[in-house]
Motif scaffolding. Sequence first.
Motif, PDB file in Angstrom:
ATOM      1  N   THR A 185       0.839  -1.197   0.000  1.00  0.00           N
ATOM      2  CA  THR A 185       0.000   0.000   0.000  1.00  0.00           C
ATOM      3  C   THR A 185       0.875   1.249   0.000  1.00  0.00           C
ATOM      4  OG1 THR A 185      -0.104   0.155   2.428  1.00  0.00           O
ATOM      5  CG2 THR A 185      -1.801  -1.174   1.346  1.00  0.00           C
ATOM      6  N   PHE A 186       0.344   2.318  -0.574  1.00  0.00           N
ATOM      7  CA  PHE A 186       0.990   3.638  -0.536  1.00  0.00           C
ATOM      8  C   PHE A 186      -0.012   4.634   0.035  1.00  0.00           C
ATOM      9  CE2 PHE A 186       4.054   1.853  -3.395  1.00  0.00           C
ATOM     10  CZ  PHE A 186       5.172   2.691  -3.379  1.00  0.00           C
ATOM     11  N   ASP A 187       0.421   5.495   0.939  1.00  0.00           N
ATOM     12  CA  ASP A 187      -0.444   6.549   1.472  1.00  0.00           C
ATOM     13  C   ASP A 187      -0.076   7.907   0.888  1.00  0.00           C
ATOM     14  OD1 ASP A 187      -1.831   4.787   3.075  1.00  0.00           O
ATOM     15  OD2 ASP A 187      -1.219   5.685   4.979  1.00  0.00           O
ATOM     16  N   ASP A 188      -1.041   8.776   0.797  1.00  0.00           N
ATOM     17  CA  ASP A 188      -0.919  10.223   0.526  1.00  0.00           C
ATOM     18  C   ASP A 188      -1.120  10.613  -0.938  1.00  0.00           C
ATOM     19  OD1 ASP A 188      -0.490  10.409   3.203  1.00  0.00           O
ATOM     20  OD2 ASP A 188       1.583  11.138   3.080  1.00  0.00           O
ATOM     21  N   THR A 223      -7.569  13.764  -1.114  1.00  0.00           N
ATOM     22  CA  THR A 223      -8.045  14.376  -2.370  1.00  0.00           C
ATOM     23  C   THR A 223      -7.671  15.855  -2.506  1.00  0.00           C
ATOM     24  OG1 THR A 223     -10.204  14.412  -1.266  1.00  0.00           O
ATOM     25  CG2 THR A 223      -9.885  12.798  -3.026  1.00  0.00           C
ATOM     26  N   GLU A 224      -7.487  16.565  -1.396  1.00  0.00           N
ATOM     27  CA  GLU A 224      -7.019  17.951  -1.547  1.00  0.00           C
ATOM     28  C   GLU A 224      -5.577  17.974  -2.069  1.00  0.00           C
ATOM     29  OE1 GLU A 224      -7.465  21.884   1.084  1.00  0.00           O
ATOM     30  OE2 GLU A 224      -5.769  20.639   1.701  1.00  0.00           O
ATOM     31  N   PHE A 225      -4.770  17.002  -1.628  1.00  0.00           N
ATOM     32  CA  PHE A 225      -3.399  16.896  -2.154  1.00  0.00           C
ATOM     33  C   PHE A 225      -3.441  16.769  -3.677  1.00  0.00           C
ATOM     34  CE2 PHE A 225      -1.243  14.728   1.792  1.00  0.00           C
ATOM     35  CZ  PHE A 225      -1.455  15.877   2.526  1.00  0.00           C
ATOM     36  N   ILE A 226      -4.391  15.972  -4.171  1.00  0.00           N
ATOM     37  CA  ILE A 226      -4.492  15.725  -5.611  1.00  0.00           C
ATOM     38  C   ILE A 226      -5.065  16.949  -6.329  1.00  0.00           C
ATOM     39  CG2 ILE A 226      -5.520  14.231  -7.387  1.00  0.00           C
ATOM     40  CD1 ILE A 226      -3.465  12.847  -5.436  1.00  0.00           C
ATOM     41  N   ALA A 227      -6.148  17.484  -5.769  1.00  0.00           N
ATOM     42  CA  ALA A 227      -6.850  18.573  -6.459  1.00  0.00           C
ATOM     43  C   ALA A 227      -6.036  19.855  -6.489  1.00  0.00           C
ATOM     44  CB  ALA A 227      -8.200  18.823  -5.782  1.00  0.00           C
ATOM     45  N   ASP A 275       5.475  17.102  -4.506  1.00  0.00           N
ATOM     46  CA  ASP A 275       4.485  17.086  -5.581  1.00  0.00           C
ATOM     47  C   ASP A 275       3.564  15.877  -5.472  1.00  0.00           C
ATOM     48  OD1 ASP A 275       4.435  19.290  -7.133  1.00  0.00           O
ATOM     49  OD2 ASP A 275       5.527  18.427  -8.830  1.00  0.00           O
ATOM     50  N   LYS A 276       2.300  16.115  -5.736  1.00  0.00           N
ATOM     51  CA  LYS A 276       1.317  15.022  -5.693  1.00  0.00           C
ATOM     52  C   LYS A 276       0.889  14.637  -7.108  1.00  0.00           C
ATOM     53  CE  LYS A 276       1.380  15.348  -1.219  1.00  0.00           C
ATOM     54  NZ  LYS A 276       2.163  16.585  -1.069  1.00  0.00           N
ATOM     55  N   THR A 279      -8.136  16.441   3.538  1.00  0.00           N
ATOM     56  CA  THR A 279      -7.000  17.330   3.867  1.00  0.00           C
ATOM     57  C   THR A 279      -5.930  16.646   4.706  1.00  0.00           C
ATOM     58  OG1 THR A 279      -7.937  18.119   5.957  1.00  0.00           O
ATOM     59  CG2 THR A 279      -8.608  19.289   3.951  1.00  0.00           C
ATOM     60  N   HIS A 280      -6.003  15.332   4.843  1.00  0.00           N
ATOM     61  CA  HIS A 280      -5.073  14.590   5.702  1.00  0.00           C
ATOM     62  C   HIS A 280      -5.302  14.945   7.168  1.00  0.00           C
ATOM     63  CE1 HIS A 280      -1.253  12.550   6.868  1.00  0.00           C
ATOM     64  NE2 HIS A 280      -1.497  11.866   5.771  1.00  0.00           N
TER      65      HIS A 280
END
Length: 273
Positions: free
Chosen positions: A83-86, A112-116, A167-168, A191-192
């Motif tokens: 698994t990978f987190d973040d 998802t905020e990291f991605i968006a 970077d995400k 938002t983690h």
Amino acid sequence: MDYTSYLDGDVLGCDSFPIFLFHGVIRKQKWNVRNRNRKHLELDYFTSVIKSLYNAGNPVSMDEIVWHHNHNEPLPDKSFAVTFDDGYRNNFDYAVDVLEKFGIPTTFYVATEFIAQNTSAYIDYVEYAYEVLDKDPEIINRRAMKSPCIPTTDVLRGEIDGLELTDKMTWEQVVQLSWTSLFTIGAHTHTHAILPMLNKREKEGEIFRPLWMLHQHGIVPKHFSYPEGKEDDFDDETISLLKSAGVVCCPTAIHGVNTHETDLFRLKRIGVK
Ligand SMILES: [Zn+2]
């Protein structure tokens, strides 16, 4: 460390299996402060870990773990999951090639905020500030210290070398991974946020919003992982909200191995360093 030593289920006479937890994969560690906890592994080392696990064990997906739990059947000997987190972009740039080469089913849990918005966890900004303090205090972007929610690229403008630590993935990359049969996308809040620190309404936001955003991108998320994931980072209310949202499994980051009987919302993981 030889992580294949965790694949000892048949030796112990039970079906214990590890779920390995990764965050990032980088070309070369070249910082003094940043990545001091080896959250991001060097590519050569990551490749050697995956290769040795592939040679010694039986890779399974998180869906297979769920299936075996629900059917009360032990997993095959020497099973393990990755698994990978973040949602770091370096997962897509470096890790995916290795995982595809060895055919390792992998679940990526993304905030998802990291991605968006390509934002980072606050600790990443703090590490960055300490790193550059010695060299040039003027580099520190005060806005970054005041607001953890501004895009990473704003903070690190002019310091391109460090982007691989922050970077995400883009939505396009997340969607591309979701299209392969080998990879699964799960949520990791928006938002983690540390869920037990929130009231019920806020918790609902951090659970339902990322699931909805993944849905908007054609991904049907059944998987979730708790940010930080230690004993104090989830609670009964969180688990009940996750279940009501259709989530079937949510591993912790508590160190240890599991059996097919382990509660799917209290699965332990082994952080790979
Ligand atoms: Zn996380």
